[in-house]
Scaffold this active site. Structure first.
Site: not given
Length: 219
Positions: A11, A13, A170
Site C-alpha cells: 500500500d 499512504d 495499514d
C-alpha cells in the site's frame, strides 16, 4: 533473507509514505479560507488514508452541509496536488527494506486506492520508487481495494503469481484485498490505524511494527 517471498506489494499512504501532514495541510488551508478552526496532527492522522470526504467531515463537522462538497473536494485536491510532497516522507526503515528487496532480486510494486493523478506525481518525488515494477492506483481499473482485481493486476505486472506475493498495508481493506487474491498479508502498525481498530482481527497472516521485521518473517 526474504526466501519466503517471490514478490512484494505495498500500500502507499500509511505504509510506504507518511503523507498525513500534507493531507492535513490541505485541510487546514481550506479551514483557514472559510474561517473554521484548524485541526491538529493527532486528529487528521486518524483519517489520513480514508479519502477527502472524511477529512472534510473532520474539519467542517456539522457545518459541512452548508457547503457544496464537490467544490470543497476540488479545492482540497487543487491545494494538495500543488503541495503534494512538502512534508511527505518515507516511514523509517522503508528505504532500507526496499534496498534489501532489490538486492535479493525480488520484484515489488505498489497498489493504492489513491487516484493516479495524485499517485503518479507523488511517486516522482522519491527516487526510492524508481524500481517499482507496478504502480496500481485507485482508478487504474474499475475495481479498487478491497476488491482483489488491482492486486491481481499488480501480480501480473511484476510477473509473480499471487500465492507467492506478500502484501503490506495499514488498513483492513488492504488485508481483505490481499487475502481475496490469495496473497500472504502483512498488517503494518506504523501507519494510520485508529486506536479502536484492532488489526489483530483483520485476519492478516502477519502483523509487524517496523518495516525490517519483514526480513525476519520471510526468512
Amino acid at each position: 533473507m526474504l526466501s519466503a517471498a517471490k514478490g512484494v506489494l505495498f500500500d502507499l499512504d500509511g505504509t510506504l509514505l507518511d503523507t498525513a501532514d500534507d493531507l492535513g495541510a490541505a485541510l487546514n488551508h481550506l479551514l483557514n479560507v472559510y474561517e473554521f478552526p484548524v485541526v491538529s496532527s493527532k486528529e487528521y492522522r486518524l483519517v489520513a488514508s480514508d479519502g477527502v470526504y472524511p477529512l472534510l467531515e473532520l474539519g467542517f463537522k456539522q457545518q459541512l452541509g452548508r457547503f457544496d462538497k464537490e467544490v470543497l473536494r476540488q479545492e482540497f485536491l487543487d491545494y494538495y496536488l500543488a503541495n503534494i510532497a512538502n512534508h511527505t516522507q518515507l516511514f523509517p526503515g522503508i528505504e532500507q527494506l526496499l534496498t534489501l528487496i532489490e538486492q535479493a532480486n525480488i520484484p515489488w510494486g505498489i497498489v493504492t486506492n489513491k487516484p493516479a493523478f495524485l499517485t503518479d506525481p507523488l511517486l516522482l518525488h522519491f527516487k526510492q520508487f524508481k524500481k517499482s515494477q507496478s504502480n496500481i492506483s485507485g482508478d487504474t481499473i474499475k475495481e479498487r481495494k478491497p476488491h482483489p482485481a488491482p492486486m491481481l493486476l499488480a501480480s501480473k505486472e511484476i510477473g509473480i503469481s499471487a500465492e507467492h506475493i506478500w502484501y503490506l498495508g495499514d488498513a483492513k481493506r488492504d488485508i481483505d484485498a490481499g487475502n481475496a487474491a490469495l496473497m500472504t498479508t502483512v498488517a503494518v502498525k506504523w501507519g494510520y490505524i485508529k486506536q479502536f481498530d484492532d488489526c489483530s482481527k483483520w485476519q492478516a497472516d502477519h502483523i509487524i511494527s517496523n518495516p525490517l521485521e519483514l526480513i525476519e518473517i520471510t526468512k
